[in-house]
Structure formats: structure tokens, C-alpha cells
Write a protein that holds these residues in place. Structure first.
Motif, PDB file in Angstrom:
ATOM      1  N   TYR A   1       0.840  -1.204   0.000  1.00  0.00           N
ATOM      2  CA  TYR A   1       0.000   0.000   0.000  1.00  0.00           C
ATOM      3  C   TYR A   1       0.874   1.253   0.000  1.00  0.00           C
ATOM      4  O   TYR A   1       0.636   2.194  -0.787  1.00  0.00           O
ATOM      5  CB  TYR A   1      -0.927   0.001   1.219  1.00  0.00           C
TER       6      TYR A   1
ATOM      7  N   HIS B   1      -4.289  -2.583  -0.804  1.00  0.00           N
ATOM      8  CA  HIS B   1      -3.143  -2.324  -1.675  1.00  0.00           C
ATOM      9  C   HIS B   1      -3.485  -2.629  -3.127  1.00  0.00           C
ATOM     10  O   HIS B   1      -3.005  -1.944  -4.035  1.00  0.00           O
ATOM     11  CB  HIS B   1      -1.935  -3.140  -1.232  1.00  0.00           C
TER      12      HIS B   1
ATOM     13  N   LEU C   1      -8.381   6.456   0.459  1.00  0.00           N
ATOM     14  CA  LEU C   1      -7.809   5.678  -0.633  1.00  0.00           C
ATOM     15  C   LEU C   1      -7.723   6.516  -1.908  1.00  0.00           C
ATOM     16  O   LEU C   1      -6.717   6.473  -2.624  1.00  0.00           O
ATOM     17  CB  LEU C   1      -8.629   4.415  -0.869  1.00  0.00           C
TER      18      LEU C   1
END
Length: 408
Positions: A249, A380, A288
Motif C-alpha cells: 500500500y 493495496h 484511498l
């Protein structure tokens, strides 16, 4: 009729706020361990307890979650849950190695002997985590046996090992009790009146809230894998898997940070004639998008909620000119089908440009998709896919899609 009478009886207990004794658990066999352990016992209890022995040589901690914390003793784990949303609730969970004494605790504390043998969940986000930890054989109940996309879960359903717990409000208390779970993971709502775990606790179910979706960071959400591992004493496996998730990530986040532009991103979807379902700018989904090098058009919506309702006009004013739409409603086979259902979606620039994406690759209907079952522990992969959409110039080799799908 008998089921209805039983349900009414349970409801009468709930109305009276009486707390029943917790349902008995199925313990693993007891084993002597002597002076100590090299690894946690994930399929055994203690036969020769000694107060000077550390029965948890493998431990986890929460570095990213803002809702979970844990304190280890030699034979217990004291987990605290403090939701990011303002429900006025905190919860203490005492996880005690079976075969050892229960420490002093408050009356409201939920006490669970670990490792558990029987797990039930009302949230499919834990299915992928259970598979990754190798504990699918401990699953005895899920909310809907027709929707899982995790192959190991599907096999166990076919073998008859998992029962369906589908229901509404209090109606699913009876089937949850029937499967006799050691722990039931209950979907946590930002609206307290919809939360089931307090009622389940009153009738003897060790119900723990599952609020991964309300975390402020995708890695905080992924750390709920560690909570599940704590229930089965598999912290070492959770730590190993999370380390890979975290490394990948952060790689994609740092790559996206090199972008020269940060395009605005439209997100959410129409949930009625005049409303949109969106998420708060403090929610992990918004983070995100930011870590992918984009800007959420509703950045001013300073809430943690993942299912918020806004008027169409407010969302349109914010996102009309955004060049890309990520997180459209699941299940549409094409952009044309989406527009047939919601014609006003054609007003958005992203729609006119054909840049509309949904996290529904592998969708099987009724909100069932790998993103629902595996998204919690694979942020991720989702981040890599969004970076590839927003900044293809930074990606030297294409990432095979797992969750994200462009509507053709």
C-alpha cells in the motif's frame, strides 16, 4: 408458528433488558505446556496453568486503526473498541486463553475464551480474512449463503457446514442463537438504533461489533484482520500478512505522490430519485482516493460514515466537472444500462467521457463481489488499480484488475 412464538419470547427479554447467561462454548482439548510456549495455541487449551507463564508469545498491535487498541496480559488480551462515529458507545472485550482464570472486569465487558471454535458473522468483509487466516472451517453462520465469492467459504456451504442467518432487525436473533457461535461479528452502524450486538449480548451471544468500514484509513480497516486473528490466537499469521499489505500500500501511495496533477474524483451513486449515497471525507474510502493521487469532490463532508445520503443537487454541484467517477453502483453491465436506470447521471462530465468505474469485478448479484468479501484486507490492490486509472504515466507495468471495472 413455533418460530414466531420463540422470537416473541426473545423480544420480551430484550424489552425487559434482562441479560441471559452466555451460551456455552465448545472448548479445544487441554494440553500441558510447562514453562512456556514458543507460539500461541490455536487449537488447544491450557491444562497446567501457571500465573508466571506467558501464554501469548506471539502478539499484535494496532498501528493504523483509530477504533481498536489492545493490551496483553500473560493469559488474556484486553481489546478496546471506540467507534469513529458518535454513537456514544465504547466496548471492552476480554479475550482469555481457555484453561486459565478470567481476570477482573466490568459487568459490561464481553468475555470470550480463545481460541474460539465456532464463528458467525453478519458482514461478508470478514470472509476473505477468515480464508487468509485458514479458519474457514470454524465458520458456522453467515448472513447470506448465496452471495460469497470466496471459494473456501463456498465449499463449506456446499458441505452443509455454514448456516444462513439472514434477517431484519431482531428477526435474526433466533437463527444466530441456533448456530451457537462462540463469537458473532455484528455489522456496526453509525446509527445506534440499527445495531444488533447489544440485543444479542442480552440473550447470551458474545456479539462483537465489526466496524472496519468506518475506519479513517484503508490500512486501519485492514488491521481488523488482526482482531480476527486474536480470536483464534493466530497473531503471527496476521502480522505476516499485514506486513505485506502495508508495504504494498505504501509503495503505491508514494508512487502516486509523484504525480504532477490531482484530478477530482466523483464517487457514490444515486440511491433514489433525488438522493445520492456517498461516504464521508474522513472515511477510509476517501483516503484511498487521496492516496491514489486524486481529490474527492465531497472533501468538505467531514464525517467518517460510509453510507451517507445527500441530495442530488449537492452532489451534482460538487462533482459535475470531475473527469473520472470511481465507485459507481455495482452490477450494471454497461454505462448505457446505468443511464437507463438513472438518466441524470448523464449530466456528469465523467459519464460523458466514459470514465465511470465500479468496484464490482466478479459481481454475482445482490451486492456479492470479491470487493465485498476481500476488500477489507486487500486495500493495496484497490489502490494500485485506482493509481493506474488516474496516473497511467507512473505505472511501468499494468496491474491485473481484481476489484475495479470500467463500465463499457
Amino acid at each position: 408458528m413455533k418460530r414466531r412464538i420463540a422470537a416473541l419470547f426473545l423480544l420480551s427479554l430484550l424489552v425487559g433488558c434482562e441479560r441471559m447467561e452466555a451460551l456455552p462454548v465448545e472448548r479445544y482439548p487441554a494440553s500441558p505446556v510447562g514453562d512456556g510456549l514458543e507460539r500461541n495455541l490455536d487449537t488447544a487449551c491450557i491444562a497446567d496453568y501457571r500465573e508466571d507463564v506467558d501464554y501469548f508469545p506471539e502478539r499484535s498491535r494496532f498501528d493504523w486503526s483509530t477504533q481498536l487498541s489492545v493490551e496483553y496480559g500473560r493469559h488474556f488480551k484486553r481489546v478496546s473498541f471506540r467507534p469513529s462515529v458518535d454513537t456514544g458507545e465504547t466496548l471492552e472485550i476480554l479475550l482469555v486463553q481457555c484453561g486459565t482464570p478470567v481476570p477482573a472486569h466490568d459487568a459490561a465487558t464481553v468475555v470470550v475464551e480463545v481460541p474460539i471454535r465456532r464463528l458467525a458473522t453478519g458482514n461478508s468483509a470478514m470472509l476473505g480474512a477468515a480464508d487468509e487466516l485458514g479458519i474457514v472451517e470454524r465458520l458456522v453462520g453467515i448472513e447470506n449463503i448465496r452471495s460469497p465469492t470466496v471459494e473456501a467459504v463456498r465449499r463449506r456451504i456446499a458441505e452443509g457446514g455454514i448456516q444462513e442467518l439472514w434477517g431484519y432487525a431482531h428477526a435474526n436473533i433466533e437463527p444466530i442463537m441456533a448456530v451457537r457461535p462462540d463469537v458473532y461479528l455484528s455489522f456496526y452502524s453509525a446509527y445506534p438504533q440499527f445495531n444488533l450486538h447489544p440485543q444479542l449480548q442480552r440473550v447470551g451471544i458474545r456479539a462483537l461489533p465489526q466496524a472496519d468500514h468506518l475506519e479513517g484509513h484503508p490500512l486501519g480497516r485492514a488491521e481488523w484482520l488482526k482482531l480476527l486473528a486474536m480470536l483464534v490466537n493466530r497473531e503471527a499469521e496476521a502480522n505476516r500478512r499485514f506486513a505485506v499489505i502495508e508495504t504494498e500500500y505504501l509503495y503505491w501511495r508514494d508512487l502516486a505522490a509523484q504525480a504532477q496533477r490531482r484530478p477530482q474524483i466523483m464517487a457514490g451513486f444515486p440511491s433514489g430519485r433525488d438522493s445520492f449515497e456517498v461516504f464521508g471525507a474522513l472515511n477510509q474510502r476517501a483516503r484511498l482516493l487521496a492516496d491514489a493521487g486524486g481529490g474527492y469532490v465531497l472533501a468538505g463532508l467531514r464525517e467518517h460514515g460510509s453510507l451517507l445520503q445527500l441530495g442530488f443537487e449537492e452532489v451534482y454541484l460538487a462533482g459535475a466537472e470531475a473527469p473520472v467517477w470511481i465507485g459507481a453502483q455495482s452490477g450494471y453491465s454497461s454505462l448505457a444500462q446505468m443511464l437507463d436506470s438513472t438518466p441524470r447521471a448523464s449530466w456528469f462530465a465523467a459519464t460523458r467521457a466514459g470514465q465511470v468505474y465500479a468496484f464490482d469485478r466478479g459481481y454475482t448479484g445482490a451486492w456479492a463481489s470479491p470487493a465485498h468479501d476481500n476488500g477489507m484486507t486487500r486495500p493495496h490492490l484497490a489502490l494500485a488499480e485506482v493509481v493506474q486509472v488516474l496516473h497511467p504515466e507512473l505505472v511501468h507495468s499494468s496491474v491485473p484488475p481484481t476489484f475495479l471495472r470500467r463500465l463499457p
